[in-house]
Design an enzyme around this catalytic site. Sequence first.
Site, PDB file in Angstrom:
ATOM      1  N   LYS A 235       0.820  -1.212   0.000  1.00  0.00           N
ATOM      2  CA  LYS A 235       0.000   0.000   0.000  1.00  0.00           C
ATOM      3  C   LYS A 235       0.858   1.268   0.000  1.00  0.00           C
ATOM      4  O   LYS A 235       0.431   2.308  -0.490  1.00  0.00           O
ATOM      5  CB  LYS A 235      -0.927   0.029   1.214  1.00  0.00           C
ATOM      6  CG  LYS A 235      -1.836  -1.184   1.377  1.00  0.00           C
ATOM      7  CD  LYS A 235      -2.894  -1.260   0.305  1.00  0.00           C
ATOM      8  CE  LYS A 235      -4.007  -2.244   0.630  1.00  0.00           C
ATOM      9  NZ  LYS A 235      -3.582  -3.646   0.677  1.00  0.00           N
TER      10      LYS A 235
HETATM   11  C1  LIG Z   1      -4.134  -4.803   0.196  1.00  0.00           C
HETATM   12  C2  LIG Z   1      -3.291  -6.005   0.147  1.00  0.00           C
HETATM   13  C3  LIG Z   1      -3.505  -7.020  -0.800  1.00  0.00           C
HETATM   14  C4  LIG Z   1      -4.644  -6.975  -1.798  1.00  0.00           C
HETATM   15  O1  LIG Z   1      -4.476  -5.960  -2.756  1.00  0.00           O
HETATM   16  P1  LIG Z   1      -5.716  -5.437  -3.614  1.00  0.00           P
HETATM   17  O2  LIG Z   1      -5.211  -4.282  -4.385  1.00  0.00           O
HETATM   18  O3  LIG Z   1      -6.764  -5.041  -2.602  1.00  0.00           O
HETATM   19  O4  LIG Z   1      -6.177  -6.562  -4.463  1.00  0.00           O
HETATM   20  C5  LIG Z   1      -2.634  -8.093  -0.816  1.00  0.00           C
HETATM   21  N1  LIG Z   1      -1.626  -8.187   0.080  1.00  0.00           N
HETATM   22  C6  LIG Z   1      -1.396  -7.244   1.007  1.00  0.00           C
HETATM   23  C7  LIG Z   1      -0.286  -7.430   1.954  1.00  0.00           C
HETATM   24  C8  LIG Z   1      -2.215  -6.117   1.079  1.00  0.00           C
HETATM   25  O5  LIG Z   1      -1.975  -5.178   2.007  1.00  0.00           O
END
Ligand SMILES: *Cc1c(COP(=O)(O)O)cnc(C)c1O
Length: 496
Positions: free
Chosen positions: A113
Site C-alpha cells: 500500500k
Molecule cells: C491490500 C493487500 C492485498 C490486496 O491488494 P488489492 O489491491 O486489494 O487486491 C494483498 N496483500 C497485502 C499485503 C495487502 O496489504
Amino acid sequence: MEDLYYKSTRGQDEKTTASQAIVKGIADDGGLYIPNKFPHIDQPLQKLMDMDYKELAFYIMKKYLGDFEDEELIESISKAYDEKFSTTEIAPLIEKKNVYFLELYHGATLAFKDMALSILPHLIKKASEKLNLMKEVVILTATSGDTGKAALEGFANIEGTKIIVFYPEKGVSDIQKRQMITQQGDNTYVIGIEGNFDDAQKGVKEIFSDKVLNEKVNQNHYMFSSANSINIGRLIPQVVYYFSAYLSLLKKGRIKEGEKINVVVPTGNFGNILAAYYAKQMGLPVHRLICASNENNVLYDFLQTGMYDRRRDLVMTNSPSMDILVSSNLERLLYELSGHDEALIREMMNQLNAKGRYEVTDQIKDGLKDFYGGFALEEDTYKYIKKVYQDTQYVMDPHTAVAFAVYDQYKKETGDPTKTVIASTASPFKFTRSIYRAIWGDGDEYSDFELIGEISKLAGLPIPESIKNIDEKEILHRDVCEKDEMKTMVCKILKV
Ligand SMILES: *Cc1c(COP(=O)(O)O)cnc(C)c1O
C-alpha cells in the site's frame, strides 16, 4: 490526438480532469473514475532501462495526469519515494529458483500500500490547490489492516488534510493494530469498530453518500475524499512497478525485449492486479494475469463461471488484507471488457447491491481469458511458506504465499514456461505469528512482538527500522465504536 480525461464507469461522458478525479475519489453517481483511453508507451522498453524508479514513475504517471505540471509531479514523486523506503530501488526484483519476487514492501509501513499511499497525499494536496477548493480534505478510510497504516503515514502532517481511519477492532494482526494506534500527527484519527472489514467499508460508503452530512461538512469548509483503492490516484502509481519489474528482467538478461511475462497477484479489492492489466493495455508484454485469492474465493468462482456472487460468509484468514467479498476495482475491468457499456455496469452493480450477485455477458467472459484464477487454503499458505524457506531461505508473508501457492497450481495445470513475477505484498515481519508457526512451530511462549526478534535471529533477516521497538511506542489512539456510530464519530472529530 485528443487528451486523456476521466469519466465514471456508471455515467455518461462527463469529462473530469485527473486532479478532479483524484480529489473526489468516487464519482457522484457511485461509479469509479476511469481514463477514457489507455496511454501507450511511446519508446522501446530498452530505452526506459536506464531510468531509476522515480524517472520511470514520472514517465508513466505523466501520461495519466495531464493537468499536473511537470514540476508538481516531479516534486510529489521525490517526496514519496524518498528515504522512507529502505531501498533506493524502491521495488526490487528478487530471483529465487526461476521465480521472481517483486518486493513491494520496503516503504514506511511494510506493505505494498505504501507504493501508492506515499504519493497520493501529495497528489491530493496539489490537486486541491490547483482547483482552488479552499477546503480541508478529510480522508475517510476503512481498512482491513494495511491500507489504514499506510494512509495514516502518508497523510500525517500534510497541510490541508485530515485522515480518519476505521479498522475492525478484532480483525487485524497485533502488529498492524499497534502500527495504527501509535500513529503520530495532529491531523490523524484512528477508530476501532465492533465489526469486520465489510462493516467498516459499508459505514464509510454510507458517510460518503449521505447528502445532508456532506452539505453540512461542506459549509464548514471540509470535503470528504477517499484513500481506498477506488481512488484512481492509487491505481496509477501502481502501474509503474510492473514496468519496473519487466525492465529489471531485461537488465538482468532474463528476457528479451518484447518477450511476454506472467504476473501473479495476491488479490483482495482487485486494485493491484488491475494495475497490472493497465500496464498490459499500455503496451507492457504480459501473457497471463494470475489472480490469487485466499479462502474468500469470490474472484476464483467468478473467473470460473462469469457469476459474481458475494452471498457467503467472510472467512478470517492469515492473509487478512485479502479478506474481502466485494472487490470494488473489478468494476473498472468490467467497464473495459464490456466495451465501455455504462448502462450494463449500472445494471450489474445494482444487482450486486440488491441480490448479492450478477452474471456477466459472453463478451466479458471472453475478455476474462487473459486472467487465470486460483485460490489457496490457509494450510497451503503454511505449507508453501515452509517449503520456499527450506528450498531457498526466502521468507514469504502469508499474502505472498497465497500467490505462490496459486502459481504452483497454475504451473502444474498448464506447464506454461513463461517467466513469472510474483507480487510480494507484505514484509514477513508484519505477520510474525503465521511465519513462525509455518516454519518453526507454535511459538505460543512469545508475543507477536517478541516474534519479530526471534524471526530476525532464526532467518538472519534485519528487523525493519519502522517496527523496531514498536511495542514500546506510546499509544495515541484509543477510540472504539459500534458499527452504527461511525457517522457520529466523524461529526465529533470535525465538530459539525
Ligand atoms: C491490500 C493487500 C492485498 C490486496 O491488494 P488489492 O489491491 O486489494 O487486491 C494483498 N496483500 C497485502 C499485503 C495487502 O496489504
